[in-house]
Design a protein around this motif. Structure first.
Motif, PDB file in Angstrom:
ATOM      1  N   TYR A  47     -16.507 -26.660 -25.899  1.00 21.06           N
ATOM      2  CA  TYR A  47     -16.182 -27.033 -27.277  1.00 21.06           C
ATOM      3  C   TYR A  47     -17.289 -26.613 -28.241  1.00 21.06           C
ATOM      4  O   TYR A  47     -17.011 -26.086 -29.330  1.00 21.06           O
ATOM      5  N   HIS A  48     -18.535 -26.839 -27.849  1.00 23.74           N
ATOM      6  CA  HIS A  48     -19.666 -26.548 -28.740  1.00 23.74           C
ATOM      7  C   HIS A  48     -20.051 -25.073 -28.743  1.00 23.74           C
ATOM      8  O   HIS A  48     -20.396 -24.522 -29.800  1.00 23.74           O
ATOM      9  N   ASN A  49     -20.001 -24.426 -27.575  1.00 26.03           N
ATOM     10  CA  ASN A  49     -20.548 -23.066 -27.454  1.00 26.03           C
ATOM     11  C   ASN A  49     -19.525 -21.986 -27.112  1.00 26.03           C
ATOM     12  O   ASN A  49     -19.847 -20.801 -27.176  1.00 26.03           O
ATOM     13  N   LYS A  50     -18.294 -22.393 -26.721  1.00 30.54           N
ATOM     14  CA  LYS A  50     -17.244 -21.434 -26.360  1.00 30.54           C
ATOM     15  C   LYS A  50     -17.708 -20.467 -25.252  1.00 30.54           C
ATOM     16  O   LYS A  50     -17.352 -19.288 -25.268  1.00 30.54           O
ATOM     17  N   THR A  51     -18.472 -20.990 -24.306  1.00 31.80           N
ATOM     18  CA  THR A  51     -19.048 -20.135 -23.261  1.00 31.80           C
ATOM     19  C   THR A  51     -17.976 -19.438 -22.435  1.00 31.80           C
ATOM     20  O   THR A  51     -18.022 -18.218 -22.244  1.00 31.80           O
ATOM     21  N   ILE A  52     -17.008 -20.197 -21.949  1.00 33.64           N
ATOM     22  CA  ILE A  52     -15.969 -19.618 -21.096  1.00 33.64           C
ATOM     23  C   ILE A  52     -15.115 -18.641 -21.887  1.00 33.64           C
ATOM     24  O   ILE A  52     -14.796 -17.541 -21.413  1.00 33.64           O
ATOM     25  N   THR A  53     -14.744 -19.027 -23.098  1.00 35.91           N
ATOM     26  CA  THR A  53     -13.917 -18.152 -23.945  1.00 35.91           C
ATOM     27  C   THR A  53     -14.630 -16.842 -24.237  1.00 35.91           C
ATOM     28  O   THR A  53     -14.006 -15.769 -24.214  1.00 35.91           O
ATOM     29  N   LYS A  54     -15.910 -16.906 -24.512  1.00 42.08           N
ATOM     30  CA  LYS A  54     -16.678 -15.689 -24.787  1.00 42.08           C
ATOM     31  C   LYS A  54     -16.740 -14.788 -23.561  1.00 42.08           C
ATOM     32  O   LYS A  54     -16.587 -13.564 -23.660  1.00 42.08           O
ATOM     33  N   ILE A  55     -16.985 -15.377 -22.396  1.00 41.79           N
ATOM     34  CA  ILE A  55     -17.048 -14.596 -21.155  1.00 41.79           C
ATOM     35  C   ILE A  55     -15.727 -13.884 -20.895  1.00 41.79           C
ATOM     36  O   ILE A  55     -15.693 -12.742 -20.415  1.00 41.79           O
ATOM     37  N   LEU A  56     -14.627 -14.547 -21.252  1.00 41.02           N
ATOM     38  CA  LEU A  56     -13.291 -14.002 -21.010  1.00 41.02           C
ATOM     39  C   LEU A  56     -12.764 -13.205 -22.199  1.00 41.02           C
ATOM     40  O   LEU A  56     -11.563 -12.941 -22.285  1.00 41.02           O
ATOM     41  N   GLY A  57     -13.629 -12.826 -23.100  1.00 41.05           N
ATOM     42  CA  GLY A  57     -13.219 -11.985 -24.217  1.00 41.05           C
ATOM     43  C   GLY A  57     -12.295 -12.657 -25.203  1.00 41.05           C
ATOM     44  O   GLY A  57     -11.404 -12.011 -25.770  1.00 41.05           O
ATOM     45  N   GLY A  58     -12.482 -13.936 -25.429  1.00 38.43           N
ATOM     46  CA  GLY A  58     -11.685 -14.653 -26.408  1.00 38.43           C
ATOM     47  C   GLY A  58     -10.390 -15.238 -25.874  1.00 38.43           C
ATOM     48  O   GLY A  58      -9.637 -15.841 -26.642  1.00 38.43           O
ATOM     49  N   ARG A  59     -10.112 -15.080 -24.600  1.00 37.04           N
ATOM     50  CA  ARG A  59      -8.847 -15.591 -24.027  1.00 37.04           C
ATOM     51  C   ARG A  59      -9.011 -17.059 -23.628  1.00 37.04           C
ATOM     52  O   ARG A  59      -9.299 -17.382 -22.487  1.00 37.04           O
ATOM     53  N   ARG A  60      -8.809 -17.924 -24.613  1.00 34.86           N
ATOM     54  CA  ARG A  60      -9.056 -19.341 -24.388  1.00 34.86           C
ATOM     55  C   ARG A  60      -8.040 -19.983 -23.440  1.00 34.86           C
ATOM     56  O   ARG A  60      -8.380 -20.903 -22.693  1.00 34.86           O
ATOM     57  N   TYR A  61      -6.804 -19.505 -23.474  1.00 36.75           N
ATOM     58  CA  TYR A  61      -5.811 -20.055 -22.554  1.00 36.75           C
ATOM     59  C   TYR A  61      -6.182 -19.749 -21.107  1.00 36.75           C
ATOM     60  O   TYR A  61      -6.070 -20.615 -20.228  1.00 36.75           O
ATOM     61  N   LEU A  62      -6.629 -18.531 -20.854  1.00 33.22           N
ATOM     62  CA  LEU A  62      -7.070 -18.175 -19.509  1.00 33.22           C
ATOM     63  C   LEU A  62      -8.251 -19.044 -19.099  1.00 33.22           C
ATOM     64  O   LEU A  62      -8.326 -19.510 -17.956  1.00 33.22           O
ATOM     65  N   GLY A  63      -9.163 -19.285 -20.040  1.00 34.07           N
ATOM     66  CA  GLY A  63     -10.304 -20.142 -19.747  1.00 34.07           C
ATOM     67  C   GLY A  63      -9.874 -21.544 -19.360  1.00 34.07           C
ATOM     68  O   GLY A  63     -10.399 -22.132 -18.407  1.00 34.07           O
ATOM     69  N   CYS A  64      -8.902 -22.086 -20.092  1.00 41.00           N
ATOM     70  CA  CYS A  64      -8.397 -23.420 -19.784  1.00 41.00           C
ATOM     71  C   CYS A  64      -7.731 -23.452 -18.411  1.00 41.00           C
ATOM     72  O   CYS A  64      -7.919 -24.386 -17.633  1.00 41.00           O
ATOM     73  N   TYR A  65      -6.954 -22.402 -18.093  1.00 41.10           N
ATOM     74  CA  TYR A  65      -6.283 -22.352 -16.792  1.00 41.10           C
ATOM     75  C   TYR A  65      -7.294 -22.259 -15.648  1.00 41.10           C
ATOM     76  O   TYR A  65      -7.116 -22.889 -14.591  1.00 41.10           O
ATOM     77  N   LEU A  66      -8.365 -21.493 -15.857  1.00 42.35           N
ATOM     78  CA  LEU A  66      -9.397 -21.381 -14.815  1.00 42.35           C
ATOM     79  C   LEU A  66     -10.123 -22.711 -14.625  1.00 42.35           C
ATOM     80  O   LEU A  66     -10.422 -23.106 -13.495  1.00 42.35           O
ATOM     81  N   LEU A  67     -10.393 -23.403 -15.727  1.00 38.36           N
ATOM     82  CA  LEU A  67     -11.005 -24.726 -15.610  1.00 38.36           C
ATOM     83  C   LEU A  67     -10.060 -25.677 -14.885  1.00 38.36           C
ATOM     84  O   LEU A  67     -10.493 -26.485 -14.052  1.00 38.36           O
ATOM     85  N   ALA A  68      -8.769 -25.560 -15.172  1.00 39.83           N
ATOM     86  CA  ALA A  68      -7.767 -26.401 -14.507  1.00 39.83           C
ATOM     87  C   ALA A  68      -7.781 -26.171 -12.998  1.00 39.83           C
ATOM     88  O   ALA A  68      -7.738 -27.129 -12.220  1.00 39.83           O
TER      89      ALA A  68
END
Length: 236
Positions: A47-68
């Motif tokens: 939420y604060h740093n968007k670390t996962i989203t940045k690593i995945l090139g802005g694909r926040r849905y993919l980041g959420c699915y990987l965290l899931a």
């Protein structure tokens, strides 16, 4: 003389209740404590740093699915370690009463109904912290099971832990189940205010954007823009 050759008592064993000398008990304890700590740290960092989203090139849905996937997998591992720990623990005669197993089965069934129905109502992103990725739900879920209790997923999971302990007649399982409730309660003290703040901020931003759009529609284009300052041309 016989007492000279007797086996020394185990200071970590409470007969018929718990054997604290078993490593499996402490491994299960660590897993129970680690899981909520993991997903809260990872989600709040996102939420604060968007670390996962940045690593995945802005694909926040993919980041959420990987965290899931990671949270779900850790949950499976935790449940396995819990069951392994119970095998090494003593049973108690009171928990072997015939009435206990039907109670355990009912708790297990009810707990899983709460968990699975929560997941169905919230969807993947709602269940697995999608709001920390900026994936917000359109409205609050108020149907079953959220109309019966708050945080039904957590309490349903806790019921399942208790059910397994009762089914196998293991008081140590009840001790670990209490730990589950304590850990979830602590996690909720951080999660609920944080999540509420996310939606409050989003609502505030949405309201500000709406007011800005309404002001522009009433006043026309802002002063100083090309559309505002240009002199209308006469038609020929």
């Amino acid at each position: 003389m016989s007492h000279l050759f007797s086996q020394p008592s185990n200071p970590y064993l409470v007969k018929g209740v718990v054997d604290l000398s078993q490593k499996s008990f402490w491994i299960a304890t660590a897993s129970i404590c680690f899981n909520p700590l993991y997903w809260n740290i990872v989600a709040q960092n996102e939420y604060h740093n968007k670390t996962i989203t940045k690593i995945l090139g802005g694909r926040r849905y993919l980041g959420c699915y990987l965290l899931a996937v990671s949270i779900f997998s850790l949950g499976i591992i935790r449940d396995h370690l819990y069951n392994v720990a119970l095998k090494d623990q003593p049973t108690h005669p009171l928990l072997l009463h015939p009435a206990v197993k039907p109670l355990a089965a009912g708790l297990f069934l009810s707990g899983n109904v709460f968990v699975l129905s929560s997941m169905w109502a919230l969807g993947v992103t709602g269940t697995y912290l999608g709001d920390y990725f900026g994936i917000l739900m359109d409205h609050m879920v108020t149907g079953f099971p959220f109309n019966t209790m708050s945080n039904p997923m957590y309490w349903g999971s806790s019921m399942s832990f208790v059910a397994v302990a009762l089914w196998f007649g293991k008081p140590a399982g009840l001790i670990l189940s209490v730990l589950v409730v304590v850990v979830y309660s602590i996690a909720l003290r951080y999660e609920e205010p944080f999540t509420n703040n996310i939606y409050a901020l989003a609502a505030k931003q949405k309201k500000a954007a709406k007011e800005r759009d309404e002001a522009q529609s009433v006043d026309g284009p802002a002063a100083g823009t090309r559309s505002h300052s240009a002199t209308p041309r006469k038609s020929r």
